[in-house]
Design a protein around this motif. Sequence first.
Motif, PDB file in Angstrom:
ATOM      1  N   TRP A 123      -9.746   4.660   0.812  1.00  0.00           N
ATOM      2  CA  TRP A 123      -9.562   5.712   1.827  1.00  0.00           C
ATOM      3  C   TRP A 123      -8.151   5.656   2.409  1.00  0.00           C
ATOM      4  O   TRP A 123      -7.511   6.690   2.600  1.00  0.00           O
ATOM      5  CB  TRP A 123     -10.643   5.598   2.900  1.00  0.00           C
ATOM      6  N   THR A 124      -7.675   4.471   2.649  1.00  0.00           N
ATOM      7  CA  THR A 124      -6.306   4.332   3.150  1.00  0.00           C
ATOM      8  C   THR A 124      -5.320   4.901   2.132  1.00  0.00           C
ATOM      9  O   THR A 124      -4.397   5.653   2.486  1.00  0.00           O
ATOM     10  CB  THR A 124      -5.988   2.844   3.394  1.00  0.00           C
ATOM     11  N   THR A 125      -5.531   4.543   0.877  1.00  0.00           N
ATOM     12  CA  THR A 125      -4.659   5.058  -0.171  1.00  0.00           C
ATOM     13  C   THR A 125      -4.684   6.580  -0.172  1.00  0.00           C
ATOM     14  O   THR A 125      -3.641   7.238  -0.248  1.00  0.00           O
ATOM     15  CB  THR A 125      -5.142   4.552  -1.551  1.00  0.00           C
ATOM     16  N   TYR A 126      -5.902   7.122  -0.067  1.00  0.00           N
ATOM     17  CA  TYR A 126      -6.013   8.585  -0.090  1.00  0.00           C
ATOM     18  C   TYR A 126      -5.212   9.187   1.066  1.00  0.00           C
ATOM     19  O   TYR A 126      -4.427  10.119   0.880  1.00  0.00           O
ATOM     20  CB  TYR A 126      -7.479   9.024   0.014  1.00  0.00           C
ATOM     21  N   LYS A 127      -5.413   8.656   2.248  1.00  0.00           N
ATOM     22  CA  LYS A 127      -4.755   9.218   3.436  1.00  0.00           C
ATOM     23  C   LYS A 127      -3.236   9.127   3.317  1.00  0.00           C
ATOM     24  O   LYS A 127      -2.506  10.018   3.742  1.00  0.00           O
ATOM     25  CB  LYS A 127      -5.223   8.487   4.702  1.00  0.00           C
ATOM     26  N   GLU A 128      -2.787   8.016   2.731  1.00  0.00           N
ATOM     27  CA  GLU A 128      -1.343   7.837   2.610  1.00  0.00           C
ATOM     28  C   GLU A 128      -0.722   8.811   1.620  1.00  0.00           C
ATOM     29  O   GLU A 128       0.424   9.211   1.762  1.00  0.00           O
ATOM     30  CB  GLU A 128      -1.030   6.391   2.191  1.00  0.00           C
ATOM     31  N   ASP A 150     -17.004  16.531  -3.869  1.00  0.00           N
ATOM     32  CA  ASP A 150     -16.243  15.395  -4.380  1.00  0.00           C
ATOM     33  C   ASP A 150     -15.846  14.494  -3.214  1.00  0.00           C
ATOM     34  O   ASP A 150     -16.271  14.694  -2.073  1.00  0.00           O
ATOM     35  CB  ASP A 150     -15.024  15.884  -5.177  1.00  0.00           C
ATOM     36  N   TYR A 151     -15.004  13.538  -3.481  1.00  0.00           N
ATOM     37  CA  TYR A 151     -14.561  12.599  -2.449  1.00  0.00           C
ATOM     38  C   TYR A 151     -13.898  13.326  -1.275  1.00  0.00           C
ATOM     39  O   TYR A 151     -13.892  12.852  -0.153  1.00  0.00           O
ATOM     40  CB  TYR A 151     -13.584  11.613  -3.094  1.00  0.00           C
ATOM     41  N   GLU A 152     -13.340  14.503  -1.566  1.00  0.00           N
ATOM     42  CA  GLU A 152     -12.665  15.278  -0.512  1.00  0.00           C
ATOM     43  C   GLU A 152     -13.622  16.201   0.243  1.00  0.00           C
ATOM     44  O   GLU A 152     -13.186  16.993   1.074  1.00  0.00           O
ATOM     45  CB  GLU A 152     -11.552  16.115  -1.125  1.00  0.00           C
ATOM     46  N   LEU A 153     -14.896  16.114  -0.064  1.00  0.00           N
ATOM     47  CA  LEU A 153     -15.928  16.971   0.513  1.00  0.00           C
ATOM     48  C   LEU A 153     -15.776  18.425   0.088  1.00  0.00           C
ATOM     49  O   LEU A 153     -16.277  19.331   0.756  1.00  0.00           O
ATOM     50  CB  LEU A 153     -15.968  16.873   2.045  1.00  0.00           C
ATOM     51  N   PRO A 195     -10.347  16.616   8.329  1.00  0.00           N
ATOM     52  CA  PRO A 195      -8.979  16.921   8.753  1.00  0.00           C
ATOM     53  C   PRO A 195      -7.927  16.462   7.728  1.00  0.00           C
ATOM     54  O   PRO A 195      -6.870  17.087   7.611  1.00  0.00           O
ATOM     55  CB  PRO A 195      -8.835  16.151  10.067  1.00  0.00           C
ATOM     56  N   TYR A 196      -8.215  15.403   6.972  1.00  0.00           N
ATOM     57  CA  TYR A 196      -7.272  14.952   5.950  1.00  0.00           C
ATOM     58  C   TYR A 196      -7.427  15.738   4.647  1.00  0.00           C
ATOM     59  O   TYR A 196      -6.459  16.199   4.068  1.00  0.00           O
ATOM     60  CB  TYR A 196      -7.470  13.460   5.658  1.00  0.00           C
ATOM     61  N   THR A 197      -8.702  15.866   4.208  1.00  0.00           N
ATOM     62  CA  THR A 197      -8.896  16.455   2.885  1.00  0.00           C
ATOM     63  C   THR A 197      -8.657  17.959   2.889  1.00  0.00           C
ATOM     64  O   THR A 197      -8.135  18.509   1.921  1.00  0.00           O
ATOM     65  CB  THR A 197     -10.310  16.149   2.367  1.00  0.00           C
TER      66      THR A 197
END
Lengths: 638, 223, 247
Positions: free
Chosen positions: A16-21, A410-413, A453-455
């Motif tokens: 999740w951290t990797t994704y956000k970064e 998916d992982y990003e909803l 908010p991120y995805t």
Amino acid sequence: MILNAKIPDGPLEDKWTTYKEKAKLVNPANRKKLNIIVVGTGLSGSSAAASLAELGYNIQSFCFQDSARRAHSVAAQGGVNAAKNYQNDGDSVYRMFYDTLKGGDFRSREANVYRLAECSLNLIDQAVAQGVPFAREYGGYLSNRSFGGVQVSRTFYARGQTGQQLLLGAYQALIRQVGIGKVKLHTRHEMLDLVLVDGKAKGIIVRNLDTGDIERFAADAVVIATGGFGKIYYLSTLAMGCNASAIWRAHKKGALMACPSWTQMHPTCLPQAGDYQSKLTLMSESLRNDGRIWVPKLKDEKRKANEIPEEERDYYLERRYPTFGNLAPRDISSRAAKERIDAGFGVGPLNNAVYLDFSKAIKEQGIDKIREKYKNLFSMYKKITDDDAYQAPMKISPAAHFSMGGLWVDYELMTTIPGLFAVGEANFADHGANRLGANSLLQASIDGYFILPYTLTNYLAGELKTEKITIKHRAFDIAEAEVNEQLQLLVNINGTKTADHFHKELGKLLYDKCGLSRTAKGLTEAIAGIELLSGKFYRELRVSGTEGEINAELEKAGRVADYLEMARLMCYDALTRNESCGAHFREEYQTPDGEALRNDKDFCFVSAWEWPGRGIEPILHPEPLVFEFIKLSVRSYS
Amino acid sequence: MPFLKSTLSRKNLMALTGLFLCFFLVIHLLGNLQLLLAADKASVSFNNYSTLLSGNIFIKIIAYILYFSIIAHAVDALVITVKNRKTAAKYAYDERKHASKWYSRNMGILGTVLLIFLVIHFKDFWYVYKFGALPLDKNGNKNLYVIVVNAFHSWWYVCIYVVSMFALGFHLLHGFKSAVRTLGLYHPRYARYVEIFGVVYSYTLTIGFSFIPVYVYITQYIK
Amino acid sequence: MKLHLKIWRQRDAQSNGALVDYDLDGIDQHMSFLEMMDTLNGQLILNGDMPVEFDHDCREGICGSCGMMVNGQAHGPVAGLTVCQLHMREFKDGATIYVEPFRAAAFPLKRDLKIDRSAFDRIIQAGGFISASTGSAIEANNLPITHDMAESAFDSAACIGCGACVATCKNSSAALFTSAKVSHLVKLPQGKLEAEKRVIQMVGQMDVEGFGHCSNTEACEVKCPQGISVLNIAMMNWEFNKSSLLG
């Protein structure tokens, strides 16, 4: 179609951290130019709309209720889980992740579930900052209780109204943005169709329930947060208005539906008392800490509960699961109750319940102690049934409660339609085949506050340069015409039966054949039965009034029409899964002791379904579940 | 008046003026208690007291606050009532009365009774004392005592007086508690104490004010 | 059981409404009041009439959607209930039951028993929140709150926003609703920072919406399904007075 869950690479705890970064950003000046539609104002919808508005996007928010505060998140009782480890009892993100994955019978994604546990830490902080009055210790620090059979105390609660308090927090955050002007709130509006332009979600068609007007809204992305559809069984613990219409219509526009047949039946609900009954009330699961569950050993027992001697009672949970006894998990308890009821040992006027007996606890602990613990619940029981549970055992039975299934994301909803996101109970994501207690509030909140908010930003970053779609676009004309056509169809049938009549028939059929336990034969019959019922529905339905006015019957009819189609898909879903896992119990696949028999070799996948058109068999797209970090084990409670 | 724009401000004015009137009633009752003395003592004491009250500058200020309070309390009540009429709902079938005390819902009517009583009361005693030609007693004070006792010797006057005092009692029973709430006493324990005080206060004043004319009326026959 | 119903029917806010008589037979005493209404509606639809419109959703007393005057009382004759939890065993066989919408100038009628309670949303919008955007929260246990204060805040926060307090008030005052939110937030340390502005704005909005004065009759507490205390109103008054004088 190859489903790509878009799980980031790397170690579980870094995903999740990797994704956000790495996720793309939209600069604040550009956010003002982007519009987002959020359908539903429950915990996931409100939190999503508020958080996105805080970022600077323009939000259009919709709910069918007369106020955003009434969504059914409000009814959740027990609490919300978080791996804070305030109790120093060995809890951790990893342990919560494992409990949730195992509780779901290993039918969900590792990465999603880990993220759920990880973000749980922030949720409690956020809720407290909003003013949610969680229970406190005398020292002023947050209190926890244990819940749902896990071995740690990680459940935060606000008496028996945790859902209400969390929802009010989110509602207040939402309404604050309404005041600021970043959210335009449309209450009493029901989504009736999704509008696609070039394959992307670009708007919705809604019906204004106060005027009957059909209205169009365009946006750069659409979020569906319309909750679960357990009401498909008619008798359920859900609110009367809970429905599958938004997700179903999105499904018909191309979004895949995942594992729709996985419905959690809650074991401690009040049984149906008559045909007139409109819903089943949930009694907190905590009652099972002191109550013993039994049925008479004799069929057609006519004596009152208290007149049946001890040796003629069958404490079937204690008999079958000596270790866990009356505290066996929800799916197991519910199924065991149904087994006894079906075998002809049910109690109550309709022989549809089992006893939940407190006499032993009262004898051992004294009536005052029991009163102190359960006063509210006993008085609620008295209010509804007019019976005194201090004197005679309660009568309880299982009822449809939570939809683990929903729109595939998916992982990003994001669903399989670009730009269409699904959050909260409306999606299939984190709970697998069975949800643990106090995880539903968590998932709804996490999706809205911390993931979307991120995805969604990541998606919108790619939408800045695409052409702005307005409601004048031809796609809106077509969608609106279809909606009007369907409404008129329903109004003009002019038959002799109400929408409720069909809903009740459907509910009974589903409960019997696609409920607590299923067989290939039963499911095949159900598919034919639903076909038949569907035909009758379109011939014999009667809706008073017109589509151009306030018309609660028309709202119901539209929802039942969608339920009829959804039910068929549920049966296909259950029929094609030749294993038993979590809430899905196929009688053909059980151990000699009658326990669920999972088949990891052939069915370790998520069933995602494509709508092929009316009357055609749905198309299955399996998404394999890959377990990199944990080993699958058998879930045993005996 | 901008500070009376809010519903809460208007209620504050009601509360403050009401509480002042409550305070004044205590002084008034203490004065009236002198009527329970033996006739000759009562006469001297009561008239002295009356003179004292009319001469003192401090008392004069209090008097003006009193006039203001009565008028403001009544006018504000009228404004609130008119506004409430506009917002209030009418039901075809109304049993809402089960949920509250009758006197709490009818403060306006009780207040109107009191206002009428006040007009009579002022005309008979206050006006006569201030502007009428009164005989002097042996100390040279205006002999209000005679006027009061004469009035209390007629049965119908005593009746009006006692009925009005019961109206006052019910008005106070709700009014005192309500005023304290309006001003914002929210602590559960102290709110409870004040509520009990309010009940005792209301009973004491009602019984006190009612007993005096009845006593005076009866004693005229006992002598 | 048999019932004679007198139900308020009104097409929209502009039309005139009236009580309409219905006779209903075969009602089970274990039905909830709304299930009785469902039964009536089922018959009306099959007779070609328009069913009675009313708001309802969770039917377990927590969403605040339902609410009507039953025999002249908000949510019916039993205290501590919403109308969805009221059961027919509270009525006698052959009884006449009057059903009317919640009424108030600030609650315009939509149809039959359906009313517009959006005024409540606008009161909350005026300040009934803590401005804590997502992401800005501190660690939850860095903000200890005494057990009793948390419980007390919960008592205020338990309001379900059904509007029974307004409907039962002789002045249609929204003091109980507004004060419940003011008190909930001011009792918590995180809510204190915005307390002054909040109470002034919420009371202001309450007045703008056309709710009446609070006469402290306490009928609202009696008819509140959640038993919200009238002391919340006193607390709101205190906060209002303090903020007006010192703020």
